[in-house]
Design a protein around this motif. Structure first.
Motif, PDB file in Angstrom:
ATOM      1  N   UNK A 117     -17.293 -26.353 -40.450  1.00 58.68           N
ATOM      2  CA  UNK A 117     -17.058 -24.616 -40.591  1.00 58.68           C
ATOM      3  C   UNK A 117     -18.033 -24.390 -39.320  1.00 58.68           C
ATOM      4  N   UNK A 118     -17.316 -22.687 -39.397  1.00 56.52           N
ATOM      5  CA  UNK A 118     -18.276 -21.810 -38.859  1.00 56.52           C
ATOM      6  C   UNK A 118     -18.012 -20.613 -38.679  1.00 56.52           C
ATOM      7  N   UNK A 119     -19.281 -20.498 -39.033  1.00 54.75           N
ATOM      8  CA  UNK A 119     -19.309 -19.599 -39.566  1.00 54.75           C
ATOM      9  C   UNK A 119     -19.041 -17.890 -39.347  1.00 54.75           C
ATOM     10  N   UNK A 120     -18.675 -16.636 -40.116  1.00 56.33           N
ATOM     11  CA  UNK A 120     -17.755 -15.739 -39.494  1.00 56.33           C
ATOM     12  C   UNK A 120     -18.564 -14.612 -38.728  1.00 56.33           C
ATOM     13  N   UNK A 121     -18.548 -14.967 -37.550  1.00 55.71           N
ATOM     14  CA  UNK A 121     -18.568 -13.818 -36.503  1.00 55.71           C
ATOM     15  C   UNK A 121     -19.452 -12.715 -36.885  1.00 55.71           C
ATOM     16  N   UNK A 122     -18.902 -11.796 -37.835  1.00 53.60           N
ATOM     17  CA  UNK A 122     -19.381 -10.654 -37.277  1.00 53.60           C
ATOM     18  C   UNK A 122     -20.701 -10.977 -39.214  1.00 53.60           C
ATOM     19  N   UNK A 123     -20.663 -12.016 -39.539  1.00 56.97           N
ATOM     20  CA  UNK A 123     -21.452 -12.294 -40.962  1.00 56.97           C
ATOM     21  C   UNK A 123     -22.851 -11.007 -40.262  1.00 56.97           C
ATOM     22  N   UNK A 149     -23.605  -5.974 -43.007  1.00 55.44           N
ATOM     23  CA  UNK A 149     -24.676  -5.148 -43.643  1.00 55.44           C
ATOM     24  C   UNK A 149     -23.772  -3.407 -43.360  1.00 55.44           C
ATOM     25  N   UNK A 150     -24.603  -4.102 -41.979  1.00 51.13           N
ATOM     26  CA  UNK A 150     -24.557  -3.021 -40.800  1.00 51.13           C
ATOM     27  C   UNK A 150     -23.997  -1.644 -41.450  1.00 51.13           C
ATOM     28  N   UNK A 151     -21.879  -2.723 -40.373  1.00 51.55           N
ATOM     29  CA  UNK A 151     -21.400  -1.886 -40.455  1.00 51.55           C
ATOM     30  C   UNK A 151     -20.911  -1.310 -41.953  1.00 51.55           C
ATOM     31  N   UNK A 152     -21.091  -1.627 -43.063  1.00 48.75           N
ATOM     32  CA  UNK A 152     -19.980  -1.775 -44.353  1.00 48.75           C
ATOM     33  C   UNK A 152     -20.992  -0.542 -44.938  1.00 48.75           C
ATOM     34  N   UNK A 153     -22.348  -0.349 -44.249  1.00 51.94           N
ATOM     35  CA  UNK A 153     -23.186   1.017 -44.877  1.00 51.94           C
ATOM     36  C   UNK A 153     -22.944   1.936 -43.912  1.00 51.94           C
ATOM     37  N   UNK A 154     -22.833   1.703 -42.456  1.00 57.14           N
ATOM     38  CA  UNK A 154     -22.065   2.833 -41.941  1.00 57.14           C
ATOM     39  C   UNK A 154     -20.630   2.944 -42.205  1.00 57.14           C
ATOM     40  N   UNK A 155     -19.865   2.586 -42.723  1.00 57.14           N
ATOM     41  CA  UNK A 155     -18.521   2.577 -43.312  1.00 57.14           C
ATOM     42  C   UNK A 155     -18.893   3.740 -44.430  1.00 57.14           C
ATOM     43  N   UNK A 156     -19.467   3.072 -44.995  1.00 58.03           N
ATOM     44  CA  UNK A 156     -19.557   4.014 -46.476  1.00 58.03           C
ATOM     45  C   UNK A 156     -20.556   5.253 -46.322  1.00 58.03           C
ATOM     46  N   UNK A 157     -21.306   5.438 -45.477  1.00 57.53           N
ATOM     47  CA  UNK A 157     -22.345   6.645 -44.797  1.00 57.53           C
ATOM     48  C   UNK A 157     -21.892   7.593 -44.151  1.00 57.53           C
ATOM     49  N   UNK A 158     -21.157   7.625 -43.367  1.00 58.08           N
ATOM     50  CA  UNK A 158     -20.465   8.069 -42.063  1.00 58.08           C
ATOM     51  C   UNK A 158     -18.643   8.029 -42.479  1.00 58.08           C
ATOM     52  N   UNK A 159     -17.953   7.545 -42.792  1.00 60.99           N
ATOM     53  CA  UNK A 159     -16.603   7.530 -42.811  1.00 60.99           C
ATOM     54  C   UNK A 159     -15.859   7.298 -44.241  1.00 60.99           C
TER      55      UNK A 159
END
Length: 233
Positions: free
Chosen positions: A136-142, A146-156
């Motif tokens: 298996x290969x880990x997800x490339x966004x892993x 965390x940073x992306x979700x926090x940005x979406x939650x706080x700014x969008x």
């Protein structure tokens, strides 16, 4: 959707909380059993680094016939504030041995030879085969999730709420003031999962798949832009 092996491999190689459980050691003293680092070897074994005086290292060092059994427990917690923040758990059991010479001074690497694994997360509960985990290969966004979700939650916030318009009658229409709050819960190369929080604490999840899997953050930005455009129509 990602396979059970891919999800487990992603959890192992992410920043999730992990705890090594060794039979005979006191589970109430969790701190000495938290590895300082971890990675997966080419054969699918998990390598964990501990201080040389760790109880786990002592147990593996003094074992006879290299038959110390252990379980690596992984807990995945959402990096944003949301009801029911635990997104999943995984367990990898196997046999623990010392691997001298690859850790720094005062430290020791332990190898957890993969025996069996089980994952219970937002996708469901499944067993994981050793060969599947190895390949298996880990997800490339892993590493960025965390940073992306926090940005979406706080700014969008408005864009996140607008996604409810893609759900038809399941979520309140975008023009109504009582539409549920929308918190980005999980993100992978296949899509975005959002938790919609309604009145009185009730909530439900919705999955928004990308047209095709993304390979990096640049492709992710384009996929999210397309998704938000669709929600705005």
């Amino acid at each position: 959707m990602p396979s059970a092996a891919e999800r487990t491999r992603t959890l192992v190689q992410s920043t999730c909380s992990v705890l090594l459980v060794v039979p005979g050691l006191d589970p109430a003293r969790a701190e000495p059993l938290l590895p300082d680092s971890r990675h997966v070897g080419p054969e699918g074994d998990v390598f964990l680094e501990f201080p040389a005086n760790s109880p786990a290292v002592r147990a593996a060092t003094h074992a006879q016939d290299d038959e110390v059994t252990a379980v690596l427990e992984i807990t995945d917690v959402a990096p944003v504030s949301v009801p029911h923040r635990v997104r999943g758990r995984a367990w990898i059991s196997g046999w623990l041995t010392c691997v001298p010479g690859i850790a720094g001074p005062g430290r020791m690497a332990l190898r957890l030879e993969f025996g069996e694994a089980y994952v219970d997360d937002l996708w469901g509960a499944e067993d994981v085969e050793a060969e599947d985990f190895r390949d298996a290969v880990p997800d490339p966004l892993a590493a960025h999730e965390a940073e992306l979700l926090q940005h979406l939650a706080s700014s969008h916030d408005e864009r996140m709420r607008a996604l409810g318009g893609l759900l038809g009658e399941r979520a309140a229409p975008a023009h109504r003031p009582d539409r549920p709050n929308a918190v980005p819960l999980a993100l992978d190369r296949f899509g975005l999962r959002v938790r919609f929080i309604e009145g009185r604490g009730s909530c439900f999840d919705a999955r928004f798949d990308f047209p095709e899997p993304v390979r990096d953050v640049t492709e992710l930005r384009r996929a999210l832009h397309t998704l938000f455009e669709a929600a705005a129509l």
